[in-house]
Design a protein around this motif. Structure first.
Motif, short mmCIF file in Angstrom:
data_model
loop_
_atom_site.label_atom_id
_atom_site.label_comp_id
_atom_site.label_asym_id
_atom_site.label_seq_id
_atom_site.Cartn_x
_atom_site.Cartn_y
_atom_site.Cartn_z
N SER A 65 7.13 -2.34 -20.15
CA SER A 65 8.65 -1.87 -20.26
C SER A 65 9.34 -1.91 -18.50
O SER A 65 8.29 -1.92 -18.36
CB SER A 65 8.50 -0.50 -19.97
OG SER A 65 9.90 -0.26 -20.74
N PRO A 66 10.30 -2.35 -19.00
CA PRO A 66 10.99 -2.69 -18.05
C PRO A 66 11.09 -1.55 -16.40
O PRO A 66 11.73 -0.97 -15.70
CB PRO A 66 12.41 -3.46 -18.07
CG PRO A 66 12.41 -2.52 -19.48
CD PRO A 66 11.12 -2.59 -20.28
N PHE A 67 11.32 -0.27 -16.90
CA PHE A 67 10.95 1.41 -16.86
C PHE A 67 10.45 2.57 -16.94
O PHE A 67 9.98 2.03 -18.40
CB PHE A 67 12.33 1.44 -16.62
CG PHE A 67 13.37 2.27 -18.52
CD1 PHE A 67 12.69 3.91 -18.44
CD2 PHE A 67 13.67 1.48 -19.33
CE1 PHE A 67 13.47 4.18 -19.53
CE2 PHE A 67 13.63 1.67 -20.52
CZ PHE A 67 13.96 3.18 -21.03
N PHE A 68 9.97 3.63 -16.35
CA PHE A 68 9.52 4.77 -17.35
C PHE A 68 9.80 5.80 -16.50
O PHE A 68 10.26 5.64 -15.93
CB PHE A 68 7.63 4.32 -17.05
CG PHE A 68 7.44 4.39 -16.05
CD1 PHE A 68 6.43 5.64 -14.96
CD2 PHE A 68 6.82 3.11 -14.55
CE1 PHE A 68 6.34 4.97 -13.51
CE2 PHE A 68 6.45 3.40 -13.92
CZ PHE A 68 6.48 4.04 -12.91
N VAL A 69 9.42 7.09 -17.36
CA VAL A 69 9.17 8.59 -16.48
C VAL A 69 8.38 9.05 -15.73
O VAL A 69 7.62 9.20 -16.01
CB VAL A 69 9.63 8.57 -17.82
CG1 VAL A 69 10.78 10.57 -17.18
CG2 VAL A 69 11.80 8.80 -18.23
N LEU A 70 8.97 9.00 -14.60
CA LEU A 70 7.93 9.88 -13.70
C LEU A 70 8.23 11.44 -13.13
O LEU A 70 9.00 11.95 -13.18
CB LEU A 70 8.03 9.12 -11.82
CG LEU A 70 6.87 9.60 -10.83
CD1 LEU A 70 5.60 9.04 -11.36
CD2 LEU A 70 7.47 9.43 -9.48
N THR A 71 7.04 12.28 -13.60
CA THR A 71 7.21 13.78 -13.86
C THR A 71 6.05 13.63 -12.86
O THR A 71 5.11 13.59 -12.37
CB THR A 71 6.62 14.10 -14.92
OG1 THR A 71 5.08 13.67 -15.11
CG2 THR A 71 7.52 13.34 -16.21
N ARG A 72 6.33 15.49 -12.02
CA ARG A 72 5.83 16.50 -11.67
C ARG A 72 3.75 16.35 -12.04
O ARG A 72 3.28 16.53 -11.23
CB ARG A 72 6.07 17.14 -10.72
CG ARG A 72 5.46 17.88 -9.62
CD ARG A 72 5.98 19.32 -9.40
NE ARG A 72 7.54 19.27 -9.62
CZ ARG A 72 7.82 20.54 -8.42
NH1 ARG A 72 7.13 21.12 -7.86
NH2 ARG A 72 9.32 20.32 -8.41
N GLU A 73 4.49 17.01 -12.92
CA GLU A 73 2.83 16.77 -14.10
C GLU A 73 2.65 16.38 -15.03
O GLU A 73 3.53 16.23 -15.62
CB GLU A 73 2.99 18.68 -14.49
CG GLU A 73 2.61 18.95 -13.30
CD GLU A 73 1.90 19.46 -12.23
OE1 GLU A 73 1.10 19.77 -13.10
OE2 GLU A 73 2.18 20.26 -10.82
#
Length: 105
Positions: free
Chosen positions: A29-37
């Motif tokens: 994918s050209p993007f992803f979601v970054l999370t703290r946990e």
């Protein structure tokens, strides 16, 4: 949404963040979601899933294979803030890191 003065001062600047890659829609994918946990479920696949308030959308320099969900990663790119709709996916974000490189942390 009101952004902090600290975040506003970083707008358009190079930043590095460490967090967890949320389960992606597809392996490359050209993007992803970054999370703290780490997230156990794909937030895109569950309409009733609650998104964490501290997510950042990470747009890669080019589409690439993503690491396993729950893998801690370090991302570096240009920070953008404010509402924006991705013209290809229709995904709406408030905070993004653009032209990003990432690696396992």
């Amino acid at each position: 949404i009101e952004f902090s003065d600290r975040l506003k001062a970083l707008h358009s600047k190079q930043v590095t963040l460490t967090g967890y890659m949320a389960p992606p829609l597809k392996a490359e994918s050209p993007f992803f979601v970054l999370t703290r946990e780490p997230l156990a479920i794909c937030p895109f696949c569950q309409s009733d899933a609650d998104w964490p308030l501290d997510i950042v959308v990470v747009y890669l320099k080019k589409a690439s294979a993503l690491v396993s969900a729950g893998q801690r990663v370090r991302v570096t790119g240009r920070l953008e803030i404010g509402s924006w709709t991705d013209p290809e996916s229709g995904f709406v974000s408030q905070i993004r890191i653009m032209d990003c490189d990432y690696r396992k942390a």
